[in-house]
Enzyme design. Structure first.
Site, PDB file in Angstrom:
ATOM      1  N   GLU A 166       0.800  -1.224   0.000  1.00 13.68           N
ATOM      2  CA  GLU A 166       0.000   0.000   0.000  1.00 13.68           C
ATOM      3  C   GLU A 166       0.832   1.273   0.000  1.00 13.68           C
ATOM      4  O   GLU A 166       0.823   2.043   0.970  1.00 13.68           O
ATOM      5  CB  GLU A 166      -0.971   0.002   1.188  1.00 13.68           C
ATOM      6  CG  GLU A 166      -1.959  -1.140   1.110  1.00 13.68           C
ATOM      7  CD  GLU A 166      -3.111  -1.034   2.119  1.00 13.68           C
ATOM      8  OE1 GLU A 166      -3.103  -0.104   2.941  1.00 13.68           O
ATOM      9  OE2 GLU A 166      -4.017  -1.873   2.052  1.00 13.68           O
ATOM     10  N   GLU A 354      -4.833  -8.939   1.040  1.00 14.32           N
ATOM     11  CA  GLU A 354      -5.439  -8.650   2.340  1.00 14.32           C
ATOM     12  C   GLU A 354      -6.950  -8.575   2.175  1.00 14.32           C
ATOM     13  O   GLU A 354      -7.442  -8.017   1.196  1.00 14.32           O
ATOM     14  CB  GLU A 354      -4.977  -7.292   2.911  1.00 14.32           C
ATOM     15  CG  GLU A 354      -3.556  -7.259   3.385  1.00 14.32           C
ATOM     16  CD  GLU A 354      -3.152  -5.899   3.947  1.00 14.32           C
ATOM     17  OE1 GLU A 354      -4.026  -5.126   4.391  1.00 14.32           O
ATOM     18  OE2 GLU A 354      -1.945  -5.613   3.934  1.00 14.32           O
TER      19      GLU A 354
HETATM   20  C1  GBH Z   1      -4.315  -2.185   5.403  1.00 13.91           C
HETATM   21  O1  GBH Z   1      -4.612  -0.857   5.285  1.00 13.91           O
HETATM   22  C2  GBH Z   1      -2.904  -2.315   5.831  1.00 13.91           C
HETATM   23  O2  GBH Z   1      -2.089  -2.827   4.796  1.00 13.91           O
HETATM   24  C3  GBH Z   1      -2.742  -3.134   7.076  1.00 13.91           C
HETATM   25  O3  GBH Z   1      -1.476  -2.915   7.610  1.00 13.91           O
HETATM   26  C4  GBH Z   1      -3.852  -2.799   8.036  1.00 13.91           C
HETATM   27  O4  GBH Z   1      -3.682  -3.383   9.286  1.00 13.91           O
HETATM   28  C5  GBH Z   1      -5.130  -3.282   7.433  1.00 13.91           C
HETATM   29  O5  GBH Z   1      -5.309  -2.773   6.149  1.00 13.91           O
HETATM   30  C6  GBH Z   1      -6.358  -2.966   8.259  1.00 13.91           C
HETATM   31  O6  GBH Z   1      -6.537  -1.593   8.389  1.00 13.91           O
HETATM   32  O7  GBH Z   1     -11.071   4.576   1.335  1.00 13.91           O
HETATM   33  O8  GBH Z   1     -11.822   4.104  -0.871  1.00 13.91           O
HETATM   34  O9  GBH Z   1     -10.140   5.771  -0.568  1.00 13.91           O
HETATM   35  C7  GBH Z   1      -5.856  -0.614   4.717  1.00 13.91           C
HETATM   36  C8  GBH Z   1      -6.295   0.782   4.946  1.00 13.91           C
HETATM   37  C9  GBH Z   1      -7.585   0.720   2.886  1.00 13.91           C
HETATM   38  C10 GBH Z   1      -7.165   2.736   4.052  1.00 13.91           C
HETATM   39  C11 GBH Z   1      -7.826   1.489   1.633  1.00 13.91           C
HETATM   40  C12 GBH Z   1      -7.409   3.528   2.833  1.00 13.91           C
HETATM   41  C13 GBH Z   1      -8.284   3.595   0.701  1.00 13.91           C
HETATM   42  C14 GBH Z   1      -9.466   3.289  -0.186  1.00 13.91           C
HETATM   43  N1  GBH Z   1      -6.663   1.434   3.724  1.00 13.91           N
HETATM   44  N2  GBH Z   1      -8.276   2.823   1.936  1.00 13.91           N
HETATM   45  S1  GBH Z   1     -10.706   4.531  -0.072  1.00 13.91           S
END
Ligand code: GBH
Length: 449
Positions: A166, A354
């Site tokens: 990410e 994930e």
């Molecule tokens: C992941 O982050 C991480 O890789 C991991 O370390 C973490 O523990 C896990 O997920 C749980 O949180 O909102 O439509 O703009 C994910 C977090 C997911 C946040 C995608 C931002 C962006 C898409 N991200 N999100 S949007």
């Protein structure tokens, strides 16, 4: 009829800072998450939590691997703490750090579990941050060197790598809004620079891993971003969703897959990049595009998506829409359409690297941890994923997030993502109902769903 390919890789995922602990053990150098959490004066983290101990997987990994084996897990996606291997990021190698990962890999292989290694899951050595971190182009060479050293040591043992996890979060949260380490808030133009250096670093690592470990080693990447899915399953609505997923409006470009993947796969920016990115793009040396390496596979981290109608407009969620403990909407349909969109745009094999939900899990009166919400969530998402397979998606594996409850970044230990409960007072692990449920899914290759 099997819903998933025959040799499908069922696994679980975690990241170094979130589960290892041992933050200063055996010569490890400090990284930006150590510093961010220890900077308690600024309360970056809920309840002042840190990853100093976390799940203590640094010391308890053999117990964790045994639990994985007991639950039929076939693959473990973990990340490497760069500062454990090279304490200052680009200097001397810390043998004890390399040895830890070698022991972990050996333990996994001895138990028939394939290691999937993420080289960077946000914990940059502090010494590199002091020199500008991802804003300083020197990081490209440092990351390539580190990747080569690690892959060389694991030659013949690790067959699948992901360079970055990410990059969107590291760039947008770390440098854009500052809610993740290093907590910087730089201009959007500079965030675009961060992305560019990440793309170059991914590419340098891609080459280094192949050079040191062999051409047959697969090197992918695991980005995230906004995914959208159609309200109605019509060709027009699907097309509208595809466009919305890859659109780059000025106020929502940072969390797109294409800000990263277009650069490394298509070797260009999208046509509709906003003005801030356009300004940065104009400064890019055209020769940089020749340095970009398309990943061998794309790992997609899927949690939720947004629904769009046939015009491409977002459909508002109704009051009382299903949500997880951290209030993320439950949108299983994204698992059907999102990976297909990624496969369609980039033409690469896909892994779900994930997927999972947080719950307010606790130990029940009977001493067990019952988590029907998580089982329902995973069940729904996997059913949708099997539709994508049915439509021809080249899907290779699925990694549930996460095996153990762990440190959830700025939200600390408030939320539990594991299929195995961790009692943080003692370190005790208690498999939840979902762990037994997932073991059955794996045993039947998804047929039981
Ligand atoms: C992941 O982050 C991480 O890789 C991991 O370390 C973490 O523990 C896990 O997920 C749980 O949180 O909102 O439509 O703009 C994910 C977090 C997911 C946040 C995608 C931002 C962006 C898409 N991200 N999100 S949007």
């Amino acid at each position: 009829m099997s819903r998933f390919p025959k040799d499908f890789l069922w696994g679980v995922a975690c990241a170094s800072y979130q589960c290892e602990g041992g933050w200063d053990a055996d010569g490890k150098g400090p990284n930006i998450w150590d510093e961010f959490c220890h900077d308690t004066a600024h309360q970056h983290i809920k309840n002042g939590a840190t990853g100093d101990v976390a799940c203590d997987s640094y010391h308890r990994f053999r117990e964790d691997v045994a639990l994985m084996k007991a639950h039929n897990i076939r693959a473990y996606r973990f990340s490497v703490s760069w500062a454990r291997v090279i304490p200052d990021g680009d200097g001397a190698v810390n043998e004890a750090g390399l040895k830890y990962y070698e022991d972990l890999v050996d333990e996994l292989l001895a138990n028939g579990i394939e290691p999937l290694v993420t080289l960077y899951h946000w914990d940059l050595p502090s010494a590199l941050q002091d020199r500008g971190g991802w804003l300083n182009r020197d990081i490209v060479e440092a990351f390539g060197r580190y990747a080569g050293i690690f892959a060389g040591r694991m030659k013949g043992k690790v067959k699948k790598y992901m360079t970055l996890n990410e990059p969107q979060c590291a760039a947008a949260f770390g440098y854009g809004v500052g809610i993740h380490a290093p907590g910087w808030t730089v201009s959007e133009e500079k965030v675009a620079r961060v992305y560019h250096h990440m793309c170059l670093a991914h590419s340098a690592a891609y080459r280094a891993v192949k050079a040191e470990a062999g051409e047959d080693v697969q090197v992918g990447v695991a980005p995230c971003g906004r995914l959208t899915y159609p309200e109605k399953d019509t060709p027009a609505n699907r097309e509208a969703a595809y466009k919305a997923t890859f659109a780059m409006p000025a106020d929502d470009w940072m969390f797109t897959f294409n800000i990263f993947l277009d650069s490394v796969c298509l070797k260009r920016y999208a046509d509709d990049i906003p003005e801030s990115v356009r300004r940065f793009a104009a400064t890019v040396d055209p020769k940089d595009w020749d340095l970009m390496e398309a990943p061998d596979f794309i790992g997609v981290n899927v949690y939720n998506g947004k629904m769009v109608d046939e015009t491409g407009a977002y459909v508002a969620r109704y009051e009382g829409f299903p949500q997880t403990a951290c209030r993320w909407p439950v949108t299983p349909e994204v698992m059907h359409y999102g990976p297909l969109q990624i496969g369609q745009r980039y033409g690469k094999p896909v892994y779900i690297t994930e997927n999972g939900q947080s719950c307010n899990d606790r130990i029940f009166l009977d001493g067990q941890v019952h988590d029907p919400d998580r089982i329902d969530f995973l069940h729904r998402y996997l059913l949708e994923l099997s539709k994508a397979v049915g439509e021809g998606l080249d899907l290779r594996g699925y990694m549930q997030w996460s095996f153990l409850d762990n440190f959830e970044w700025n939200r600390g230990y408030d939320e539990r993502f594991g299929i195995v409960y961790v009692d943080y007072r003692t370190g005790e692990r208690i498999p939840k109902d979902s762990a037994r449920w997932y073991a059955k899914v794996i045993e039947t290759n998804g047929e039981c769903l």
